[in-house]
Design a protein around this motif. Sequence first.
Motif, PDB file in Angstrom:
ATOM      1  N   GLU A 180       0.820  -1.222   0.000  1.00 55.11           N
ATOM      2  CA  GLU A 180       0.000   0.000   0.000  1.00 55.11           C
ATOM      3  C   GLU A 180       0.855   1.274   0.000  1.00 55.11           C
ATOM      4  OE1 GLU A 180      -2.290  -0.358   3.523  1.00 55.11           O
ATOM      5  OE2 GLU A 180      -3.155  -2.267   2.888  1.00 55.11           O
ATOM      6  N   GLU A 181       2.080   1.151   0.513  1.00 59.95           N
ATOM      7  CA  GLU A 181       2.960   2.317   0.624  1.00 59.95           C
ATOM      8  C   GLU A 181       3.565   2.723  -0.725  1.00 59.95           C
ATOM      9  OE1 GLU A 181       3.893   3.709   4.182  1.00 59.95           O
ATOM     10  OE2 GLU A 181       1.842   2.999   3.889  1.00 59.95           O
ATOM     11  N   GLY A 182       3.355   1.887  -1.740  1.00 64.46           N
ATOM     12  CA  GLY A 182       3.853   2.247  -3.069  1.00 64.46           C
ATOM     13  C   GLY A 182       5.171   1.585  -3.398  1.00 64.46           C
ATOM     14  N   ARG A 183       5.518   1.692  -4.688  1.00 61.87           N
ATOM     15  CA  ARG A 183       6.650   0.975  -5.232  1.00 61.87           C
ATOM     16  C   ARG A 183       7.979   1.415  -4.599  1.00 61.87           C
ATOM     17  NH1 ARG A 183       7.973  -0.865 -10.883  1.00 61.87           N
ATOM     18  NH2 ARG A 183      10.122  -0.247 -11.259  1.00 61.87           N
ATOM     19  N   ASP A 184       8.170   2.702  -4.428  1.00 65.16           N
ATOM     20  CA  ASP A 184       9.456   3.172  -3.901  1.00 65.16           C
ATOM     21  C   ASP A 184       9.684   2.647  -2.488  1.00 65.16           C
ATOM     22  OD1 ASP A 184      10.024   4.437  -6.207  1.00 65.16           O
ATOM     23  OD2 ASP A 184       9.263   6.410  -5.547  1.00 65.16           O
ATOM     24  N   ALA A 185       8.636   2.711  -1.688  1.00 71.68           N
ATOM     25  CA  ALA A 185       8.764   2.249  -0.301  1.00 71.68           C
ATOM     26  C   ALA A 185       9.111   0.768  -0.259  1.00 71.68           C
ATOM     27  CB  ALA A 185       7.457   2.511   0.443  1.00 71.68           C
ATOM     28  N   VAL A 186       8.493  -0.024  -1.154  1.00 70.14           N
ATOM     29  CA  VAL A 186       8.752  -1.466  -1.172  1.00 70.14           C
ATOM     30  C   VAL A 186      10.201  -1.737  -1.568  1.00 70.14           C
ATOM     31  CG1 VAL A 186       8.194  -3.603  -2.376  1.00 70.14           C
ATOM     32  CG2 VAL A 186       6.356  -2.137  -1.536  1.00 70.14           C
ATOM     33  N   LEU A 187      10.713  -0.954  -2.545  1.00 71.34           N
ATOM     34  CA  LEU A 187      12.115  -1.153  -2.961  1.00 71.34           C
ATOM     35  C   LEU A 187      13.069  -0.827  -1.825  1.00 71.34           C
ATOM     36  CD1 LEU A 187      12.014   0.240  -6.603  1.00 71.34           C
ATOM     37  CD2 LEU A 187      12.137  -2.139  -5.852  1.00 71.34           C
ATOM     38  N   ILE A 188      12.792   0.256  -1.102  1.00 70.42           N
ATOM     39  CA  ILE A 188      13.654   0.614   0.036  1.00 70.42           C
ATOM     40  C   ILE A 188      13.576  -0.482   1.098  1.00 70.42           C
ATOM     41  CG2 ILE A 188      13.957   2.279   1.923  1.00 70.42           C
ATOM     42  CD1 ILE A 188      12.864   4.426  -0.037  1.00 70.42           C
ATOM     43  N   LEU A 189      12.371  -0.986   1.291  1.00 76.80           N
ATOM     44  CA  LEU A 189      12.170  -2.049   2.279  1.00 76.80           C
ATOM     45  C   LEU A 189      13.008  -3.282   1.950  1.00 76.80           C
ATOM     46  CD1 LEU A 189      10.477  -3.561   4.507  1.00 76.80           C
ATOM     47  CD2 LEU A 189       8.896  -4.132   2.688  1.00 76.80           C
ATOM     48  N   LEU A 190      12.934  -3.730   0.696  1.00 82.01           N
ATOM     49  CA  LEU A 190      13.648  -4.956   0.317  1.00 82.01           C
ATOM     50  C   LEU A 190      15.163  -4.748   0.407  1.00 82.01           C
ATOM     51  CD1 LEU A 190      11.389  -6.100  -2.643  1.00 82.01           C
ATOM     52  CD2 LEU A 190      11.522  -7.108  -0.371  1.00 82.01           C
ATOM     53  N   ASP A 191      15.632  -3.565  -0.034  1.00 83.60           N
ATOM     54  CA  ASP A 191      17.064  -3.276   0.087  1.00 83.60           C
ATOM     55  C   ASP A 191      17.475  -3.257   1.560  1.00 83.60           C
ATOM     56  OD1 ASP A 191      17.562  -3.148  -2.611  1.00 83.60           O
ATOM     57  OD2 ASP A 191      17.088  -1.002  -2.752  1.00 83.60           O
ATOM     58  N   GLY A 192      16.618  -2.683   2.379  1.00 84.00           N
ATOM     59  CA  GLY A 192      16.909  -2.610   3.809  1.00 84.00           C
ATOM     60  C   GLY A 192      17.043  -3.997   4.426  1.00 84.00           C
TER      61      GLY A 192
END
Lengths: 235, 271
Positions: free
Chosen positions: A68-80
Motif C-alpha cells: 500500500e505504501e507504493g513501489r518506492d517504499a517497497v524497494l527501500i524495504l527490500l534493500d533494507g
Amino acid sequence: MPLPAHKRFSATTPPPVVHVRGRSFMALALAPEPPLAAWFVELDEHLAGTAGLFANRPMVVDLSLAAEEGRDAVLILLDGLESRGFRIIGLEGAPPELLEHTHWERLPTQLYGREAPTPVNAPLPRTGSQLIDGPVRSGQSVVFEAGDVVIVGAVASGAEVIAGGSVHIYGALRGRAIAGIRAGAEARIFCSRMEAEMVGVDRLYRTAENWGASLQGRAVQVRSDRGALRLSALD
Amino acid sequence: MSKVMVVTSGKGGVGKTTSSAALGAALAQAGQSVVLVDFDVGLRNLDLILGAERRVVFDLVNVVQGDAKLPQALIRDKRVETLHLLPASQTRDKDALTAEGVERVIGELRERFDWIVCDSPAGIEKGATLAMRHADLAVVVANPEVSSVRDSDRIIGMLDSKTRRAEAGEKMEKHLLLTRYDAGRAARGEMMKVEDVLEILAIPLLGVVSESPDVLTASNLGFPVTLHNPAAPAARAYSLAARKLLGEEVRAEPAGKRGLMSRLFGRRAAA
C-alpha cells in the motif's frame, strides 16, 4: 530399421542420468507493516537480541501490507532487509506489476508452503535450556535451537522434540527426538524409557526398526560416535 | 454454576455420541438440568440416539446465524424432563459455524442449564476446535487400541493449547472414558489394558465401559443406554461416571465382571 533420433545415442554410450531430488527446508516469513520506518526500528531491536540467528537464513517477504505504501517504499524495504543479511528467496502478496523492471522481478511469487507447526506453550527460557514440565502430546512439536531441552514427562507417539543441544527426557520417549541442530556431534539424547519412533543426533538418524529389541523400554542414551549413531543402555 | 463439558476423541467411531447421550441422560436423571449440543454439523446423530429425530425444526446453525431464537431450537426430552437437545444441522457443513456465534450460544445456554454437554465431531478441524473452545472440562473418549489412544493424546494437546481456558492460562480439567473395553481380551493380551492407556494419556480415569450389545440396542431404539436399561453394566458405568462428574466419591466396579456360570464354563461374559 533405423532407430528414432532420440534413441540413437543410447545404442552406444549410456546417456548421463539427471537426478532431480525434492528438498524441503524452513524459510522465515516476514510481513512488514507500515509505517515502515517504525517497523525497521522494531526489527533492529529484535535482531540485536538474537545476534546471528537470522543471518543468511532464507526469507520469504509478505508484501501484502507494505504494498500500500507504493513501489518506492517497497524497494527501500527490500534493500533494507538485504543489507541486514537476509537472503530473500521469495515474495508474497505483491501485485506482479509492483516490481516490474527491478532486479526483484526474478524472485518467485507463487510459493506453496505451510506454516511451521505451532510450538508447545512454554515460557521462553532465559538460560540456555528449555524446561517442559509435563508430557509432550502427539502432534506437538518442541523446537529449541539455543540449547538443551529438558522434559519432565513422556514424549508421545507422533510428537517431536528438536534441540540445538541435548535432549533430556525424564519419562518415556515414544515419538521423535533430534539433538544437536547447533551443537552437532557433542549433543546427546537421554530418556528414562526408550520406545521411540526415531532418534537423531547431528544429521544422523535411525528409526525404531534399526535398533535392537534389547533396548526397548530401558533407559537409553543416544550419541554420535565417529560418524555413526550409537544407542546404549544407561541402566 | 453451569459447566460446559466437551466429549471428544479425535478418532471417529469410538463412542463420543453414545457417551454424550448416556452421560447427559445420567446427569439429568440425577436431577441436573442438561442440554446436549450436537456440534457434528452435516453428520448429526445425537437426535437419533435420543429418539428426537422427528422433532427437529431449528438447529444449532440456525441459532448461531441468528435465524432462530435458542428456545425455538431446544428440544425437551419426553422421558427425562430436565434433559434437552440442541441438534446439529444435517444439510450444512462445519463452516456454517462461526466462533462469535458459538460463543454467544454457549453464553445463552450457560444462563439456562447446569450442564452443557458438547458432542464433538471427529477430527481436529474447525468443528472439533469450536466444540472444545468454551469447555470448562473435557471427557476424552478412547478405545483400548493404539490408533485411538494416539489420536486422544493429540486431542489432549489441543485441549491444553486451543481452548479459551488454556489461552487464559487456566487449568483444563480432563477425564478419560475408556469405551468398548473387553476385560477378557485385555487379559489375554489382545487389547490394551486400562493401565496401558492411562500410562500413555496420563489423565484421570472417569470410567470404563465394557463392549456390550446393550449399547447398540439402546441406540437403535432411540434411547440413551442409561434410560433404556439402567441395570446393564454399560449403563451402570455411565451412571457412575456421571456421579463422579458431580463430585461424588465413588468406587469403580471392575470392568466386565464375570458371573459364576460364565467363569465355570469359560465363556465370555454376556456384557
